[in-house]
Scaffold this motif. Structure first.
Motif, mmCIF file in Angstrom:
data_model
loop_
_atom_site.group_PDB
_atom_site.id
_atom_site.type_symbol
_atom_site.label_atom_id
_atom_site.label_comp_id
_atom_site.label_asym_id
_atom_site.label_seq_id
_atom_site.Cartn_x
_atom_site.Cartn_y
_atom_site.Cartn_z
ATOM 1 N N LYS A 96 48.873 15.636 54.335
ATOM 2 C CA LYS A 96 49.203 16.982 53.871
ATOM 3 C C LYS A 96 49.039 17.056 52.351
ATOM 4 O O LYS A 96 49.518 16.183 51.623
ATOM 5 N N SER A 153 48.189 23.275 51.862
ATOM 6 C CA SER A 153 48.887 24.471 51.387
ATOM 7 C C SER A 153 47.857 25.445 50.836
ATOM 8 O O SER A 153 46.683 25.118 50.698
ATOM 9 N N GLY A 210 57.456 26.750 51.366
ATOM 10 C CA GLY A 210 57.393 25.297 51.247
ATOM 11 C C GLY A 210 57.192 24.627 52.605
ATOM 12 O O GLY A 210 57.371 23.418 52.736
HETATM 13 MG MG MG Z 1 54.828 22.938 48.588
#
Ligand code: MG
Ligand code: ASP
Length: 470
Positions: A5, A37, A208
């Motif tokens: 990630k 992200s 988040g």
């Molecule tokens: Mg983050």
């Protein structure tokens, strides 16, 4: 297979995206599955646009912001070193997605109202865009990659803005969709942060939430490990901005990691660890800027040989409330009433301690809640104060909490002693102390103006002598 990630800063520019592609390429043999992200700040900008749209009359400002968002992506694309045809294809995707986003923002503006469902759809665009840049960069470096929207397999409930994954169903769909790709050596590049209801409506896992997407995928694919790439060398023994001698912790348990994040350390959110904890899959925190560094391994049992403390965290600028009175002695349920009163007032209690003389109870809460907490406690105990069973309920602003955390502190005699002597030698006044009954943490309250000094003293005493981080 390893799930990797990458956070927003790791994909924040063409240069960083190229680094990510290099990195993934270097692990090609481990069958990496990439979760990414949105580019840095993009989700915040989307949130801004969504908010502006609800005013119903900020069309020009929104259009300007949308143009800026589009150009941020286009600018990054120019630096990816793509073949002209690949570049044109990628720009077309960005055009298409931003046009869709523009239309959604227009409808919100027309309605002047935003539902949680609408907000999730708008916020999902950051990741919907970033996956295409990362996948293109990988392809350009000779690693076959395909961008995948998690809405195609990650099923969640319909609790928009903070959805929970339905793991069994997601697992089935993830395996069906992703395993054939992985088998033939293609790297899936998957949106973090988002999922979809059974009916296919886009949801988000909360701000988040990309780390959570990473561990959900780890669970679904029964990955060997989940790597969370960030911009520090893993979890540190303390905040290096305050404690220069702080160093990376190489191993810690799931339990320690969640305890630390409870006390404000930015390790990894406890909820994030649930899917991987179930299968005992290790989570590794690694630095994109320093990939050779082994980082921190979070496993079910952690470092079983470790003795003593693992890490120190600091929560600054809190409020302390003391309930004092000789008449409390032997009266049952005072602490319970304190908790009930705080729960009813919606105040989260971070710390509680009662002197064994039972003459006082001290609680620590967020500063913003300090006055409400004091007022409601004064109301709740008004009768006792009138009857002089309680002398006062006193407010004290400007305290900090230091938590010393580590499974190795169990059955370890003298931990509290060494902490106290360290603070004594450093002339730091300890206002209150508590030990969790799990013996996983010792928590200390000090004046905020002395908190940095306190942290340094304790860190020195617990780690410097040992020359290792156990
Ligand atoms: Mg983050
Ligand atoms: N892009 C999302 C956010 O900023 C998710 C994440 O970065 O983890 O909240």
């Amino acid at each position: 297979m390893i799930v990797m990630k990458f956070g927003g800063t790791s994909v924040g520019s063409a240069e960083r995206i190229n680094d990510v592609a290099q990195l993934v390429k270097s692990y090609q043999n481990s069958k990496p599955v990439v979760v990414t992200s949105a580019m840095t700040q993009i989700t915040n900008q989307l949130e801004d646009m969504a908010r502006l749209a609800t005013t119903g009359n900020r069309k020009r400002v929104i259009a300007a912001k949308l143009a800026a968002l589009k150009s941020a992506h286009n600018q990054a694309i120019s630096g990816l070193g793509l073949e002209p045809s690949a570049e044109a294809a990628l720009r077309a995707i960005i055009d298409d997605k931003t046009a869709k986003l523009g239309n959604i923002l227009k409808s919100v503006t027309a309605l002047g109202e935003l539902t949680p469902r609408g907000r999730d759809l708008i916020l999902s665009f950051g990741e919907r865009l970033s996956i295409h840049l990362v996948a293109a960069a990988l392809n350009a470096q000779g690693v076959p990659a395909v961008a995948i929207n998690a809405t195609d397999f990650l099923v969640t409930d319909d609790n928009f803005n903070d959805a929970q994954p339905l793991l069994t169903l997601s697992k089935k769909r993830a395996q069906k969709l992703l395993l054939p790709l992985i088998e033939k050596g293609t790297v899936p590049v998957i949106t973090g942060f988002i999922g979809a209801t059974r009916d296919g409506v886009t949801t988000t896992l909360g701000r988040g939430g990309s780390d959570f997407s990473g561990t959900i995928l780890g669970y679904c694919l029964d990955a060997k490990e989940v790597w969370i790439w960030t911009d520090v060398d893993g979890v540190m023994t303390s905040d290096p901005r305050i404690v220069p001698a702080a160093r990376t912790i190489d191993k810690m348990s799931y339990e320690e990691a969640s305890e630390l994040s409870y006390f404000g350390a930015k390790v990894i959110h406890p909820r994030t660890m649930i899917p991987t904890a179930e299968l005992g899959i290790p989570i590794v925190i690694k630095n994109t800027m320093n990939p050779k560094h082994p980082g921190t391994h979070i496993t079910p049992s952690g470092d079983t040989a470790a003795k003593g403390a693992k890490a120190l965290t600091l929560m600054k600028d809190l409020a302390m409330i003391t309930i004092q009175g000789k008449g409390m002695r032997g009266v049952q349920g005072t602490a319970a009433r304190v908790f009930d009163t705080m729960a009813a007032a919606g105040v989260n209690v971070l710390f509680i301690s009662q002197a064994s003389s039972e003459n006082n109870i001290t609680i620590v809460v967020e500063k913003a809640a300090g006055h409400v907490a004091t007022r409601t406690l004064r109301q709740a105990f008004a009768t006792e104060v009138r009857a002089k069973r309680i002398d006062f309920v006193e407010y004290h602003g400007g305290v900090s909490l230091i938590a010393v955390v580590g499974t190795g502190m169990r059955q370890h005699v003298g931990m509290a002693g060494s902490i106290f002597s360290a603070l004594g030698n450093g002339n730091v006044n300890v206002i209150a102390i508590a030990q969790g009954s799990s013996e996983l943490n010792i928590t200390i309250v000090v004046e905020s103006k002395e908190d940095a000094k306190a942290l340094l003293c304790i860190h020195d005493a617990l780690y410097a002598a040992k020359g290792e981080n156990s």
